[in-house]
Design an enzyme around this catalytic site. Structure first.
Site, mmCIF file in Angstrom:
data_model
loop_
_atom_site.group_PDB
_atom_site.id
_atom_site.type_symbol
_atom_site.label_atom_id
_atom_site.label_comp_id
_atom_site.label_asym_id
_atom_site.label_seq_id
_atom_site.Cartn_x
_atom_site.Cartn_y
_atom_site.Cartn_z
ATOM 1 N N GLU A 245 0.829 -1.203 0.000
ATOM 2 C CA GLU A 245 0.000 0.000 0.000
ATOM 3 C C GLU A 245 0.859 1.246 0.000
ATOM 4 O O GLU A 245 1.963 1.239 0.527
ATOM 5 C CB GLU A 245 -0.839 0.032 1.282
ATOM 6 N N CYS B 16 3.270 8.535 1.481
ATOM 7 C CA CYS B 16 3.746 7.545 2.444
ATOM 8 C C CYS B 16 3.933 6.226 1.694
ATOM 9 O O CYS B 16 3.013 5.746 1.037
ATOM 10 C CB CYS B 16 2.704 7.406 3.547
ATOM 11 N N CYS C 137 5.643 -7.343 7.305
ATOM 12 C CA CYS C 137 6.647 -6.768 8.195
ATOM 13 C C CYS C 137 7.053 -7.819 9.217
ATOM 14 O O CYS C 137 6.228 -8.604 9.666
ATOM 15 C CB CYS C 137 6.087 -5.540 8.918
ATOM 16 N N CYS D 11 4.925 -5.760 15.773
ATOM 17 C CA CYS D 11 4.242 -4.868 16.732
ATOM 18 C C CYS D 11 2.791 -5.341 16.868
ATOM 19 O O CYS D 11 2.103 -5.519 15.860
ATOM 20 C CB CYS D 11 4.300 -3.411 16.255
ATOM 21 N N CYS E 193 -0.362 -3.643 15.049
ATOM 22 C CA CYS E 193 -0.216 -3.181 13.658
ATOM 23 C C CYS E 193 -0.685 -4.242 12.671
ATOM 24 O O CYS E 193 -0.362 -5.420 12.815
ATOM 25 C CB CYS E 193 1.244 -2.813 13.403
ATOM 26 N N HIS F 26 6.324 3.997 21.448
ATOM 27 C CA HIS F 26 5.102 3.327 21.944
ATOM 28 C C HIS F 26 5.093 2.959 23.419
ATOM 29 O O HIS F 26 4.055 2.522 23.938
ATOM 30 C CB HIS F 26 4.776 2.065 21.133
ATOM 31 N N CYS G 248 -1.266 1.790 7.963
ATOM 32 C CA CYS G 248 -0.505 0.823 7.175
ATOM 33 C C CYS G 248 -1.011 -0.604 7.323
ATOM 34 O O CYS G 248 -1.333 -1.064 8.403
ATOM 35 C CB CYS G 248 0.968 0.895 7.526
HETATM 36 N N1 SAH Z 1 8.232 -0.092 10.712
HETATM 37 C C1 SAH Z 1 8.301 1.339 10.790
HETATM 38 C C2 SAH Z 1 7.430 2.061 9.783
HETATM 39 C C3 SAH Z 1 6.039 1.557 9.514
HETATM 40 S S1 SAH Z 1 4.791 1.809 10.733
HETATM 41 C C4 SAH Z 1 8.014 1.800 12.208
HETATM 42 O O1 SAH Z 1 7.781 0.961 13.069
HETATM 43 O O2 SAH Z 1 8.090 2.989 12.459
HETATM 44 C C5 SAH Z 1 4.510 3.538 10.757
HETATM 45 C C6 SAH Z 1 3.884 4.025 12.079
HETATM 46 O O3 SAH Z 1 2.484 3.647 12.141
HETATM 47 C C7 SAH Z 1 4.537 3.391 13.297
HETATM 48 O O4 SAH Z 1 4.763 4.367 14.287
HETATM 49 C C8 SAH Z 1 3.496 2.379 13.717
HETATM 50 O O5 SAH Z 1 3.630 2.016 15.035
HETATM 51 C C9 SAH Z 1 2.205 3.106 13.418
HETATM 52 N N2 SAH Z 1 1.015 2.233 13.383
HETATM 53 C C10 SAH Z 1 0.949 0.952 12.987
HETATM 54 N N3 SAH Z 1 -0.301 0.471 13.125
HETATM 55 C C11 SAH Z 1 -1.053 1.491 13.628
HETATM 56 C C12 SAH Z 1 -2.439 1.611 13.986
HETATM 57 N N4 SAH Z 1 -3.276 0.615 13.852
HETATM 58 N N5 SAH Z 1 -2.858 2.798 14.477
HETATM 59 C C13 SAH Z 1 -1.989 3.839 14.593
HETATM 60 N N6 SAH Z 1 -0.696 3.782 14.260
HETATM 61 C C14 SAH Z 1 -0.214 2.616 13.791
#
Ligand code: SAH
Length: 321
Positions: free
Chosen positions: A62, A75, A82, A86, A89, A188, A305
């Site tokens: 995406e 973006c 990934c 996390c 996510c 986080h 994402c």
């Molecule tokens: N892997 C990298 C970049 C991709 S995620 C990283 O961890 O930074 C980009 C941002 O979106 C990260 O801060 C991630 O924690 C956040 N993110 C992921 N899923 C999310 C969600 N459901 N709601 C809000 N932020 C989210």
């Protein structure tokens, strides 16, 4: 060709009319310009547009265009899936399939640029889509080079942000070789105990090593650091967490980007109430931390994402293990 692609937004070889006709037809026969296909294109009222691209091998990624006054921010993704895991996510729910190639990363940029009107131009680029950019630096760096070349998109380095879960070795490599980009670190949690639960790779890394690496990056680059903090109700949104966080960040030239959780279908996490968000913000502001609360732009089109890819795949059973 570069000029045609990046400046004139050409869609095929045929449009490159100052190339000899024979060359154009040879290129059309022998060299495929686009390797991805747009399988979904969604738009929301606030001007946000999102593309779901299918790669030649069937994988999907995406990428998003965000419009905010004169800003046109894109973006982009760096991996299919990934590997960081996390827990909140959508991108990492099924692990990582593979790294994207430089071409596939550049193609996202060009596809998004094609969505712009003639009088609009890309101003900012964030590497915050699917995947962990610092796990694919070899492909990412040449793609970013293309974005800021004078004969490319001319997006200046300081308008390019790489967001990472925090991989110290790669941050050190960036500091040595490409310290001109902005770095955003997804924090986080204000302590290792909680971060280990939310960001499993933290167990082998730890906050101390990450902060050491980003402090060094700041010393070399002079670029203000950004920390991201996804706010999850009753998990990391306690006043105690805000106080710990302000202690952790005190004295750093940094911006804290707080992102209220964008719910992912099948996951048990919730967005904190407005009152809880305000309380969190006030504690940080009172202690002098520069805080920005990010609005949920494009949430109705699954612009967080990894979400569009999942909704496209149809209803799924998500393991909460
Ligand atoms: N892997 C990298 C970049 C991709 S995620 C990283 O961890 O930074 C980009 C941002 O979106 C990260 O801060 C991630 O924690 C956040 N993110 C992921 N899923 C999310 C969600 N459901 N709601 C809000 N932020 C989210």
């Amino acid at each position: 060709m570069r000029e045609w692609l990046f400046k004139n937004r050409a869609a095929d070889w045929e449009q490159m009319t100052n190339l000899p006709k024979t060359l154009r037809s040879e290129l059309a026969e022998g060299l495929q310009l686009w390797t991805t296909e747009i399988v979904r294109h969604t738009q929301s009222d606030d001007g946000t547009e999102k593309l779901l691209l299918q790669l030649a091998d069937g994988g999907q990624v995406e990428c998003v265009l965000l419009r905010d006054r004169v800003r046109r921010t894109i973006c982009i993704s760096t991996q299919v899936g990934c590997g960081m895991g996390c827990v909140f996510c959508a991108s990492g729910l099924d692990g990582v399939d593979r790294n994207l190639t430089t071409g596939e990363i550049v193609e996202q940029i060009l596809r998004l640029q094609h969505l712009l009107a003639d009088d609009e131009r890309l101003s900012h680029l964030v590497v915050m889509g699917m995947g962990e950019p610092l796990a694919n630096l070899d492909a990412l760096l040449p793609a970013l080079e293309e974005s800021h070349r004078p004969d490319g998109l001319e997006i200046s380095h300081r308008r390019i942000t790489i967001s990472t879960v925090g991989l110290p070795k790669s941050i050190e490599r960036l500091a040595r070789t490409n310290a001109s980009y902005r770095l955003a670190v997804s924090l986080h949690a204000p302590n290792d105990e909680l971060r280990n639960q939310l960001v499993p790779v933290n167990e082998k890394i730890g906050l101390t090593a990450i902060l050491e690496a980003v402090d060094n990056y700041f010393a070399v680059s002079g670029r203000r650091l950004t920390f991201e903090y996804v706010l999850l109700a009753n998990i990391n949104d306690d006043p105690q967490h805000a106080r710990q966080l302000s202690q952790l960040l005190r004295g750093r030239e940094a911006l804290l980007n707080v992102i209220p959780y964008n719910p992912v279908a099948g996951l048990p996490y919730q967005t904190p109430s407005h009152q809880r968000q305000t309380q969190f913000r006030q504690i940080l502001e009172a202690s002098g931390i520069r805080v920005h609360f990010r609005h949920l732009k494009g949430d109705r089109i699954d612009a967080a994402c990894g979400q569009l890819r999942r909704s496209q795949a149809g209803p799924q059973v998500v393991s909460l293990g």
